[in-house]
Scaffold this motif. Structure first.
Motif, PDB file in Angstrom:
ATOM      1  N   GLY A 234       0.813  -1.208   0.000  1.00 47.07           N
ATOM      2  CA  GLY A 234       0.000   0.000   0.000  1.00 47.07           C
ATOM      3  C   GLY A 234       0.847   1.257   0.000  1.00 47.07           C
ATOM      4  N   CYS A 235       1.891   1.284   0.823  1.00 47.44           N
ATOM      5  CA  CYS A 235       2.759   2.464   0.863  1.00 47.44           C
ATOM      6  C   CYS A 235       3.483   2.663  -0.462  1.00 47.44           C
ATOM      7  CB  CYS A 235       3.769   2.325   1.995  1.00 47.44           C
ATOM      8  SG  CYS A 235       3.079   2.505   3.649  1.00 47.44           S
ATOM      9  N   GLU A 236       4.015   1.579  -1.005  1.00 42.66           N
ATOM     10  CA  GLU A 236       4.719   1.684  -2.281  1.00 42.66           C
ATOM     11  C   GLU A 236       3.777   2.109  -3.390  1.00 42.66           C
ATOM     12  OE1 GLU A 236       6.458  -2.173  -2.515  1.00 42.66           O
ATOM     13  OE2 GLU A 236       7.807  -1.794  -0.821  1.00 42.66           O
ATOM     14  N   LEU A 237       2.546   1.615  -3.355  1.00 39.93           N
ATOM     15  CA  LEU A 237       1.546   2.016  -4.343  1.00 39.93           C
ATOM     16  C   LEU A 237       1.233   3.494  -4.221  1.00 39.93           C
ATOM     17  CD1 LEU A 237      -0.572   1.217  -6.504  1.00 39.93           C
ATOM     18  CD2 LEU A 237      -2.147   0.746  -4.603  1.00 39.93           C
ATOM     19  N   LEU A 238       0.993   3.964  -2.997  1.00 41.24           N
ATOM     20  CA  LEU A 238       0.675   5.371  -2.796  1.00 41.24           C
ATOM     21  C   LEU A 238       1.797   6.267  -3.306  1.00 41.24           C
ATOM     22  CD1 LEU A 238      -1.261   7.505  -1.606  1.00 41.24           C
ATOM     23  CD2 LEU A 238      -0.090   7.214   0.589  1.00 41.24           C
ATOM     24  N   ALA A 239       3.037   5.926  -2.973  1.00 48.70           N
ATOM     25  CA  ALA A 239       4.167   6.729  -3.434  1.00 48.70           C
ATOM     26  C   ALA A 239       4.263   6.734  -4.960  1.00 48.70           C
ATOM     27  CB  ALA A 239       5.465   6.201  -2.822  1.00 48.70           C
ATOM     28  N   SER A 240       3.979   5.592  -5.585  1.00 50.85           N
ATOM     29  CA  SER A 240       4.113   5.489  -7.040  1.00 50.85           C
ATOM     30  C   SER A 240       3.013   6.229  -7.781  1.00 50.85           C
ATOM     31  CB  SER A 240       4.115   4.016  -7.458  1.00 50.85           C
ATOM     32  OG  SER A 240       2.808   3.441  -7.333  1.00 50.85           O
ATOM     33  N   LEU A 241       1.856   6.397  -7.153  1.00 50.42           N
ATOM     34  CA  LEU A 241       0.719   7.017  -7.828  1.00 50.42           C
ATOM     35  C   LEU A 241       0.712   8.534  -7.742  1.00 50.42           C
ATOM     36  CD1 LEU A 241      -2.155   4.557  -6.798  1.00 50.42           C
ATOM     37  CD2 LEU A 241      -1.068   4.791  -9.038  1.00 50.42           C
ATOM     38  N   MET A 242       1.652   9.114  -7.000  1.00 53.37           N
ATOM     39  CA  MET A 242       1.674  10.560  -6.860  1.00 53.37           C
ATOM     40  C   MET A 242       2.202  11.229  -8.124  1.00 53.37           C
ATOM     41  SD  MET A 242       0.410  11.458  -3.929  1.00 53.37           S
ATOM     42  CE  MET A 242      -0.774  10.119  -4.260  1.00 53.37           C
ATOM     43  N   PRO A 243       1.480  12.211  -8.653  1.00 60.58           N
ATOM     44  CA  PRO A 243       2.007  12.953  -9.810  1.00 60.58           C
ATOM     45  C   PRO A 243       3.170  13.839  -9.382  1.00 60.58           C
ATOM     46  CG  PRO A 243      -0.022  13.962  -9.006  1.00 60.58           C
ATOM     47  CD  PRO A 243       0.161  12.689  -8.220  1.00 60.58           C
ATOM     48  N   ASP A 244       3.908  14.349 -10.359  1.00 57.68           N
ATOM     49  CA  ASP A 244       5.036  15.227 -10.063  1.00 57.68           C
ATOM     50  C   ASP A 244       4.567  16.409  -9.210  1.00 57.68           C
ATOM     51  OD1 ASP A 244       6.664  13.608 -11.524  1.00 57.68           O
ATOM     52  OD2 ASP A 244       6.647  14.859 -13.327  1.00 57.68           O
ATOM     53  N   GLY A 245       5.361  16.711  -8.190  1.00 48.61           N
ATOM     54  CA  GLY A 245       5.045  17.844  -7.325  1.00 48.61           C
ATOM     55  C   GLY A 245       4.175  17.505  -6.133  1.00 48.61           C
ATOM     56  N   ARG A 246       3.621  16.291  -6.089  1.00 49.30           N
ATOM     57  CA  ARG A 246       2.799  15.884  -4.950  1.00 49.30           C
ATOM     58  C   ARG A 246       3.577  14.895  -4.101  1.00 49.30           C
ATOM     59  NH1 ARG A 246      -2.696  16.815  -6.160  1.00 49.30           N
ATOM     60  NH2 ARG A 246      -3.205  16.135  -4.040  1.00 49.30           N
TER      61      ARG A 246
END
Length: 423
Positions: free
Chosen positions: A154-166
């Motif tokens: 879940g953590c790795e998914l959340l980090a990967s789904l963030m667009p640039d700047g977020r």
């Protein structure tokens, strides 16, 4: 604390720099229009606020089919079913409400967070909370090793789904284990360990939690210990802050008692230098609060916070010293010695009883620790099992707590505040 622009952590850091405590409700409604109204009124409150989408029980346990069925049948749910509503629906709910002055965090209670994380990311959000231990042991039967694996993905998914700047933000719920009767050092240790776990899985912005307990001086010591340990253990490129929860146990039944307990938590947050406060309302002992009651609680907390100042430290003293720091650090180091991987270390620590939550019935918890409230009102260990900290000596020399004593302790805070003189 290195909070980055555009992050949930930056919002909290900016508020703290301006001398404002961020206050936040627990709020979740099934209907999008009702949820939007709650967020809009939270944003408009006379306080520095963050918003909350609290998720329903079906979604928390991963039963998305039941959540969709309930929506289709118009059945009421006890929160916002973010993974059952289309992403476009949630984006429309948030449009014009969420901005740089008002972030929204998704709060859920799930040991299976991936569907929730996909849904919140699709809706344009970047902040959530939970943890591999704190959203497993108290609330369900999910094996700890499964929860650890789920939260790593879940953590790795959340980090990967963030667009640039977020920047993805995750708050540990570790400082709130069982709501009450857990001595502060273990709460501090669990929150810090979960924070470390998040950072090992790609999260660069975290908050560490602590729930108000039975004694203000002990709580202040615990929050300062948590701040000191965060500075010592978290990677330097991670931004972090501390969030305090208004008392999570049995709540005062009187409006005056509930209001004073909330105000005391706000003053504690400022004195101990926590940056955010999760509030409770005067209705907590009776029912789910309304939007208006949540707003009143936010404003009550903000007014109380405005009357407090950070506690002065005596000459030659330092912040975060004392028994709570020493015990928490011992528990943290004993856990981290078991593996360089924090998830594996947490599993091993619970398997060996080096971490042991009192009165928690989960099969992966050793269940040998016990606590009590001493004559001064402080939470102490009466038994520590295999944990590397000693139980507190008592005048009777006993190491057990009777059922009557436990029941009295559970109602200790509510009884004390209900007995206080009305305003």
């Amino acid at each position: 604390m290195n909070a980055r622009p555009g992050s949930f952590g930056r919002f909290v850091a900016d508020a703290d720099a301006a001398g404002n405590l961020v206050v936040q409700p627990r709020m979740g409604f099934c209907a999008p229009h009702h949820m939007r109204t709650g967020l809009a009124l939270t944003k408009a409150a006379a306080a520095t606020t963050a918003g909350t989408l609290t998720i329903d029980s079906y979604t928390r346990v991963g039963d998305l089919a039941a959540a969709r069925t309930a929506l289709g049948e118009g059945a009421p749910l006890n929160g916002y079913p973010i993974a059952a509503h289309p992403a476009a629906c949630t984006r429309a709910l948030l449009d014009g409400v969420v901005d740089d002055t008002f972030p929204v965090q998704v709060r859920h209670g799930s040991s299976h967070p991936e569907p929730i994380i996909r849904a919140l990311s699709a809706a344009g959000l970047d902040a959530t909370e939970g943890g591999p231990v704190s959203y497993c042991l108290p609330y369900g039967r999910t094996p700890l090793d499964v929860s650890v694996d789920n939260w790593s993905r879940g953590c790795e998914l959340l980090a990967s789904l963030m667009p640039d700047g977020r920047i993805a933000h995750v708050e540990s719920f570790g400082g709130c284990m069982l709501g009450q009767m857990c001595p502060p050092a273990l709460l501090v240790a669990l929150s810090l360990l979960e924070g470390l776990y998040f950072t090992q899985h790609g999260i660069r912005s975290v908050s560490l939690s602590y729930a108000q307990q039975t004694d203000t001086a002990q709580d202040e010591e615990a929050v300062r210990a948590l701040r000191r340990l965060a500075a010592e253990f978290l990677p330097p490129d991670v931004d972090w802050h501390v969030v305090l929860y208004t008392y999570m146990g049995v709540y005062p039944a009187s409006e005056a008692g509930a209001r004073e307990l909330l105000s005391a938590s706000a003053r504690l947050a400022v004195r101990a230098e926590a940056q955010r406060l999760i509030v409770k309302t005067a209705a907590e002992a009776h029912r789910i609060p309304t939007i208006e009651e949540n707003v009143r609680a936010l404003q009550t907390a903000a007014r109380a916070a405005s009357t407090a100042r950070p506690a002065a430290i005596a000459p030659g003293g330092s912040k975060g010293t004392g028994d709570e720091y020493t015990q928490a650090r011992t528990l943290i180091e004993a856990t981290l010695e078991l593996s360089p991987d924090t998830g594996r270390a947490l599993r091993a620590a619970f398997a060996r009883g080096h971490l042991d939550v009192p009165y928690c019935l989960h099969p992966d918890n050793a269940g040998r620790s016990r606590s009590f409230i001493d004559s001064t009102g402080r939470l102490r260990w009466s038994a520590t099992g295999a944990m590397p900290v000693p139980p507190a000596p008592t005048s009777a020399g006993r190491t057990s707590v009777s059922a009557r004593e436990l029941l009295d302790a559970v109602h200790y805070v509510a009884r004390r505040y209900d007995a206080a003189p009305a305003d």
